[in-house]
Design a protein around this motif. Structure first.
Motif, PDB file in Angstrom:
ATOM      1  N   GLY A  79       0.807  -1.210   0.000  1.00  0.00           N
ATOM      2  CA  GLY A  79       0.000   0.000   0.000  1.00  0.00           C
ATOM      3  C   GLY A  79       0.841   1.262   0.000  1.00  0.00           C
ATOM      4  O   GLY A  79       0.513   2.249  -0.671  1.00  0.00           O
ATOM      5  N   ALA A  82       2.073   1.828  -3.508  1.00  0.00           N
ATOM      6  CA  ALA A  82       1.078   1.920  -4.578  1.00  0.00           C
ATOM      7  C   ALA A  82       0.983   3.305  -5.202  1.00  0.00           C
ATOM      8  O   ALA A  82       0.672   3.439  -6.385  1.00  0.00           O
ATOM      9  N   ASP A  83       1.223   4.343  -4.397  1.00  0.00           N
ATOM     10  CA  ASP A  83       1.060   5.715  -4.888  1.00  0.00           C
ATOM     11  C   ASP A  83       2.386   6.372  -5.254  1.00  0.00           C
ATOM     12  O   ASP A  83       2.486   7.599  -5.245  1.00  0.00           O
ATOM     13  N   MET A  84       3.395   5.568  -5.580  1.00  0.00           N
ATOM     14  CA  MET A  84       4.723   6.125  -5.843  1.00  0.00           C
ATOM     15  C   MET A  84       5.108   6.061  -7.316  1.00  0.00           C
ATOM     16  O   MET A  84       6.281   5.966  -7.658  1.00  0.00           O
ATOM     17  N   THR A  85       4.117   6.128  -8.187  1.00  0.00           N
ATOM     18  CA  THR A  85       4.396   6.142  -9.614  1.00  0.00           C
ATOM     19  C   THR A  85       5.313   7.319  -9.946  1.00  0.00           C
ATOM     20  O   THR A  85       5.063   8.451  -9.546  1.00  0.00           O
ATOM     21  N   LYS A  92      11.539   4.218  -3.581  1.00  0.00           N
ATOM     22  CA  LYS A  92      10.554   3.186  -3.239  1.00  0.00           C
ATOM     23  C   LYS A  92      11.102   2.253  -2.155  1.00  0.00           C
ATOM     24  O   LYS A  92      10.370   1.863  -1.236  1.00  0.00           O
TER      25      LYS A  92
END
Length: 201
Positions: A79, A82-85, A92
């Motif tokens: 989780g 998940a928002d670390m594009t 990361k």
């Protein structure tokens, strides 16, 4: 489902959760060898025979906690990532370090119990947990390999050794850390600094 049956089902689910919560607490305090059903029952505010309505043995309830604990670590770290594009693989990894440490040290008795007791479980129980362990290891392996391919790491670093050393250190932290040794934020910051300096090109 009739209201009475639904109420009984809900009560059963709450009691089962109390047993699991109590088992996680006792495992953290006493370890696998020192965990007794009588103490689990005491912490859960139950009579010991009541546990057998939900679990067939001491090892069954312990294994349920271990499995839930490790899955919670996987879900929490996934989780966080998940928002670390668009972030670098090193960033990361640092986010995964922070998520793992924070979760196992302060947010989940299940995760801590799972990590601290894995090496003390019977061989057949450890074997049944391998698929979860491999899934989590693969998550980290993918990050390290992607970082290496992107040229983010010191070329002299053996990423397989580095990954295992980092995971080993993260998993050992519940054995020695307590708030009297320093704030959680300070420990997390030190771990991230260590990892960044150790891996960076």
């Amino acid at each position: 489902m009739p209201p009475a049956a639904q109420s009984a089902t809900e009560r059963g689910a709450r009691t089962r959760a109390r047993i699991l919560d109590a088992t996680a607490a006792v495992l953290n305090a006493n370890g696998y060898a020192g965990t007794r059903l009588s103490e689990i029952a005491s912490v859960a505010r139950l009579q010991t025979p009541a546990i057998y309505y939900y679990f067939s043995s001491r090892d069954e309830v312990i294994e349920a906690v271990v499995a839930a604990g490790h899955q919670s670590v996987i879900d929490h770290v996934a989780g966080a990532l998940a928002d670390m594009t668009g972030a670098s693989n090193l960033e990361k990894i640092l986010a995964a370090v922070e998520a793992h440490l924070t979760f196992v040290l302060t947010e989940s008795q299940y995760a801590s119990a799972s990590i601290r007791n894995l090496g003390h479980l019977p061989a057949e129980m450890r074997t049944r947990q391998l698929s979860q362990r491999r899934a989590y290891g693969q998550m980290w392996k993918d990050l390290f390999e992607a970082g290496q391919q992107a040229g983010e790491f010191d070329p002299e670093v053996d990423i397989a050794d580095a990954r295992m050393l980092i995971l080993g250190a993260l998993n050992w932290a519940p054995e020695w850390w307590d708030p009297s040794r320093g704030a959680l934020g300070a420990i997390v910051a030190e771990a991230k600094r260590f990892v960044r300096k150790g891996l960076s090109a």
